[in-house]
Motif scaffolding. Structure first.
Motif, PDB file in Angstrom:
ATOM      1  N   ASN A  99       0.812  -1.217   0.000  1.00 46.39           N
ATOM      2  CA  ASN A  99       0.000   0.000   0.000  1.00 46.39           C
ATOM      3  C   ASN A  99       0.846   1.267   0.000  1.00 46.39           C
ATOM      4  O   ASN A  99       1.828   1.364   0.730  1.00 46.39           O
ATOM      5  CB  ASN A  99      -0.908   0.018   1.234  1.00 46.39           C
ATOM      6  CG  ASN A  99      -2.085   0.946   1.028  1.00 46.39           C
ATOM      7  OD1 ASN A  99      -2.959   0.657   0.211  1.00 46.39           O
ATOM      8  ND2 ASN A  99      -2.098   2.067   1.730  1.00 46.39           N
ATOM      9  N   LEU A 100       0.463   2.212  -0.872  1.00 51.82           N
ATOM     10  CA  LEU A 100       1.069   3.539  -0.822  1.00 51.82           C
ATOM     11  C   LEU A 100      -0.044   4.564  -0.924  1.00 51.82           C
ATOM     12  O   LEU A 100      -1.095   4.300  -1.509  1.00 51.82           O
ATOM     13  CB  LEU A 100       2.083   3.741  -1.955  1.00 51.82           C
ATOM     14  CG  LEU A 100       1.593   3.676  -3.389  1.00 51.82           C
ATOM     15  CD1 LEU A 100       2.282   4.737  -4.230  1.00 51.82           C
ATOM     16  CD2 LEU A 100       1.922   2.320  -3.989  1.00 51.82           C
ATOM     17  N   ASP A 101       0.187   5.731  -0.363  1.00 53.95           N
ATOM     18  CA  ASP A 101      -0.855   6.750  -0.354  1.00 53.95           C
ATOM     19  C   ASP A 101      -0.925   7.475  -1.683  1.00 53.95           C
ATOM     20  O   ASP A 101       0.107   7.858  -2.242  1.00 53.95           O
ATOM     21  CB  ASP A 101      -0.577   7.764   0.761  1.00 53.95           C
ATOM     22  CG  ASP A 101      -0.759   7.136   2.128  1.00 53.95           C
ATOM     23  OD1 ASP A 101      -1.738   6.386   2.308  1.00 53.95           O
ATOM     24  OD2 ASP A 101       0.081   7.373   3.015  1.00 53.95           O
ATOM     25  N   GLY A 102      -2.152   7.647  -2.166  1.00 54.60           N
ATOM     26  CA  GLY A 102      -2.365   8.422  -3.374  1.00 54.60           C
ATOM     27  C   GLY A 102      -1.837   9.833  -3.182  1.00 54.60           C
ATOM     28  O   GLY A 102      -1.801  10.357  -2.061  1.00 54.60           O
ATOM     29  N   PHE A 103      -1.396  10.468  -4.236  1.00 51.67           N
ATOM     30  CA  PHE A 103      -0.885  11.842  -4.238  1.00 51.67           C
ATOM     31  C   PHE A 103       0.390  11.996  -3.416  1.00 51.67           C
ATOM     32  O   PHE A 103       1.450  12.246  -3.971  1.00 51.67           O
ATOM     33  CB  PHE A 103      -1.958  12.855  -3.792  1.00 51.67           C
ATOM     34  CG  PHE A 103      -3.068  12.966  -4.811  1.00 51.67           C
ATOM     35  CD1 PHE A 103      -3.076  13.993  -5.748  1.00 51.67           C
ATOM     36  CD2 PHE A 103      -4.087  12.020  -4.854  1.00 51.67           C
ATOM     37  CE1 PHE A 103      -4.075  14.072  -6.703  1.00 51.67           C
ATOM     38  CE2 PHE A 103      -5.086  12.091  -5.810  1.00 51.67           C
ATOM     39  CZ  PHE A 103      -5.076  13.119  -6.728  1.00 51.67           C
TER      40      PHE A 103
END
Ligand code: TPP
Ligand code: SF4
Ligand code: MG
Lengths: 413, 311
Positions: free
Chosen positions: A165-169
């Protein structure tokens, strides 16, 4: 080693490329799309030997991913938010195939209302699915976690799909200097895909995803998956150690930052933890014993490592970038479960909800959370859960509501 | 099917007698769907992987048993064609890289009911055909969500009583034309079959097996439980479905539709309907002349169109 400025999405694509992913079932969704576009570009340019197929939905995409992994190839896929939710039936189904692959999720808040910006309600909906979950805070970590995820998922003792998982933006579109390892080094770390006994081909029939009649048989297979996920804890430590030895970057299942001698710690996942680190530094400069504890691995849940990291602390400020309606923060509840009734554990777990739909968490808010937690420790009572929201934000909201109200009234005249 | 077609199956005696599908499945006695799968499997053979969607046939593979000599993958109600896509692509990748030998290759066969084929799985089906996916889709069409108790599905015929259409008029909708929907995608092959015409079925499976690309076989599958008739009537009802013209046997290839059995003199649809409890309300307590005439007229219209096409 040189470092290249790339986005989190590009880092994820590099992870898939270096892992030698052979098959990518895909479907576009902001803020993930750049990952599949990058891979498609490399494939079309002949730089990556891989087949990318755009399915007509994420439900189909995850089905195809599980089916292809069951047939014997290394699979990569990526999605986000509504896409992950659309595929959720299969997110829960494919771990039972025990055919590992890696799925990157670029976190984005789920509707309603609609937003493109991040929080973790999407990925946490997959929490109980059987997918392992690795959560990243930097672009380098995205690339490295993708490689680690393959090793972990494919380990004989685990054999479950993994979600990175990585954060959008904040990560997906943010360029950071990333060390891109060379393919030969990665091959030394990650051997070619071994489908073990799960591989459709003539001569050795296999039945996958079959029915069981009765709760006892069902329980057996479900618990077996749970045990496999739990074994992933020790396997993760081995894999991360090997990764560190080979590439010189360490990724403990639980990251601790200046928490050794801390009295108060922030507890959170994802890219906003880098903001927490800055706040920790400032608070340390002001003479406060504050640190950060960040689980990278959320499934399996590293309960023992968390207890070690939190042993002797006075209070924890748990920052949930998610909201379980009618309950509160998911991380808070889970952490309480892991600590409750054990000697030496902090007596105060203060709950903060922040960063929903990409709302920033300001340095001052970290200071305030530390102060609230410290006060609670002194007074010996846990404060009520709190939403990070400023008076100014509420004023802005009220303004929009006034506009909406005026527009509606005008329409009625 | 033109007479020049080279086929192994000209007469009943030519049909395989090997019976590849194992016995002891939990399907109902007289299940017309199982009969069709049975016959198809004898011709498809064991170098197959069946990719299944939720329905009655999901219960073929119950741990630790399977009636298949080859492989099986259960996916979900909506996404069996996507499962086939993943399997086919992974086989092709491994063939290209020499990781499996050509003789280890498999025919990928999607096996679903009508609920999945005509409804929930339509999106993934359309996508598979659009990709030119090399697979056979075998749909056993029992005209309802049988596994959940025969509720109306997009394949339920007009007027039939189902567990969600219990009124005096039965199901108000009309059976969707899946054959035409597939044909509009211009796939390699589409055919309708029924187990009670085993030679026709065998020739079509044989033909599908010999082709590449997306191929659909829709098998009308009389279902004693859902259609409410005695299991011993399965064969008779199947024959009547063809004789009355209710179930046209046809195939699509190279942009052309051919009828493989044109009933010389069609029996009235009543003969088919009155044998099934699901149409009993059209006959008792009094005949629903309007509905019977409507059903007959639709069948007549269909065949008038066929005759016009064939000059
Ligand atoms: C997503 C989803 N919704 C509902 C169901 C419940 N369900 C199981 S089988 C079935 C009926 C399937 O109908 P059809 O494809 O015609 O197969 P049949 O039952 O007639 O064999 C349904 C609705 C399910 N398994 N999955
Ligand atoms: S309900 Fe109908 S289709 Fe299902 S097993 Fe029974 S007879 Fe066959
Ligand atoms: Mg059905």
């Amino acid at each position: 080693m040189t470092r290249t400025l790339i986005t989190g999405n590009a880092a994820a694509a590099w992870g898939a490329r270096l892992a030698g992913a052979e098959y990518v079932p895909a479907f576009p969704i902001t803020p993930q799309t750049e990952i599949i576009e990058t891979l498609a570009g490399w494939i079309d340019a002949g730089e990556m030997e891989c087949r990318l197929v755009t399915l007509e939905s994420e439900h189909s995409m995850i089905t195809a991913a599980g089916a292809a992994a069951s047939t014997g190839v290394r699979v990569f896929s990526a999605t986000s938010s509504q896409g992950l939710l659309y595929g959720m039936e299969m997110v829960y189904a494919v771990p039972g195939y025990r055919a590992p692959f890696v799925l990157v999720n670029v976190s984005r808040g789920v509707q309603t209302p609609v937003t493109l910006e991040p929080d973790h309600n999407d990925v946490l909906a997959a929490r109980d699915s059987g997918f392992l979950q690795l959560h990243c805070a930097t672009c380098q970590e995205v690339l490295d976690s993708t490689l680690i995820a393959y090793r972990l998922a494919e380990d004989h003792r685990v054999r479950l799909p993994a979600l990175v998982n990585l954060d959008g933006f904040y990560l997906s579109f943010t360029r950071e200097p990333v060390e891109i390892p060379d393919r030969a080094a990665v091959e030394g770390f990650l051997p070619p895909y071994d489908p073990e006994t799960t591989r459709f081909h003539a001569g050795e029939p296999v039945s996958q995803g079959v029915v069981v009649l009765g709760g006892a048989y069902y329980s057996y297979f479900r618990y077996e998956q749970h045990l496999a996920a739990q074994r992933a804890l020790e396997v993760y430590d081995e894999v991360a150690a090997e990764f560190a030895q080979q590439f010189g970057r360490s990724y403990d299942a639980v990251e601790t930052y200046r928490s050794e001698d801390a009295e108060i710690v922030f507890f959170m996942i994802g890219s906003f933890s880098t903001k927490a680190k800055d706040a920790v530094d400032r608070l340390r400069e002001a003479g406060q014993a504050v640190g950060l504890v960040r689980p990278r691995l959320l499934r399996p849940y590293p309960a023992e490592a968390l207890r070690r990291a939190l042993d002797g602390k006075k209070g924890v400020a748990v920052i949930d970038q998610n909201l379980s309606m009618g309950m509160g923060g998911v991380l808070h509840g889970e952490l309480a479960g892991a600590l409750y009734g054990r000697a030496g554990m902090p007596s105060v777990l203060a709950s903060f909800i922040g960063g929903l739909g990409g709302r920033d968490i300001a340095a001052e808010e970290f200071y305030e959370m530390a102060a609230v937690t410290r006060r609670a420790c002194r007074e010996g009572s846990t404060p009520p859960p709190r939403l990070l929201y400023t008076a100014d934000e509420l004023r802005q909201m009220r303004k929009l509501q006034a506009v909406a109200h005026a527009e509606r009234m005008e329409g009625k005249q | 099917m033109s007479d020049e077609t080279i086929t192994l199956y000209k007469h009943m005696k030519d049909l395989p007698s090997n019976r590849l599908l194992g016995t002891g499945t939990p399907m109902c006695a007289g299940c017309g769907g199982l009969l069709a799968i049975h016959q198809a499997y004898d011709i498809l053979g064991e170098k197959t992987v069946f990719v299944n969607a939720a329905g009655c046939m999901t219960l073929l593979a119950v741990y630790p048993y399977t009636p298949f000599r080859g492989s099986w993958l259960y996916t979900s109600m909506a996404s069996a064609p996507a499962g086939a896509q993943g399997v086919r692509d992974a086989l092709d990748i491994q063939l290209a890289r020499g990781r499996i030998k050509p003789e280890e290759d498999l025919q990928v066969v999607v096996l679903t009911g009508d609920g999945a084929a005509y409804g929930m799985g339509m999106s993934s089906t359309s996508s598979a055909i659009e990709h030119g996916l090399d697979f056979i889709y075998l749909c056993y069409d029992n005209e309802g969500y049988a596994n959940t108790g025969q509720q109306s599905s997009p394949a339920t015929p007009h007027g039939a009583r189902t567990s969600t259409s219990t009124g005096p008029q039965g199901f108000g909708g009309h059976k969707k034309d899946l054959f035409a929907i597939w044909a509009a995608h211009r796939p390699a092959y589409v055919a309708t079959v029924i187990a009670t015409e085993p030679v026709d079925l065998a020739r079509k499976i044989e033909k599908a097996k010999g082709l590449k690309g997306s191929r659909l076989i829709i098998a009308l599958s009389p279902c004693p439980t859902g259609w409410d008739f005695d299991p011993r009537e399965t064969v008779e009802i199947g024959r009547l479905a063809v004789k009355t013209g209710m179930w046209p046997l046809k195939e699509y290839e190279n942009g052309k539709v051919t009828h493989t059995r044109v009933p010389p003199k069609r029996a009235p649809v009543e003969e088919y309907l009155e044998k099934q409890g699901r149409f009993a309300h059209l006959f008792h307590p009094r005949r629903n002349e309007a509905m019977l005439a409507e059903i007959q007229a639709r069948v007549d219209d269909y065949w008038a169109g066929v005759e016009a096409d064939h000059g």
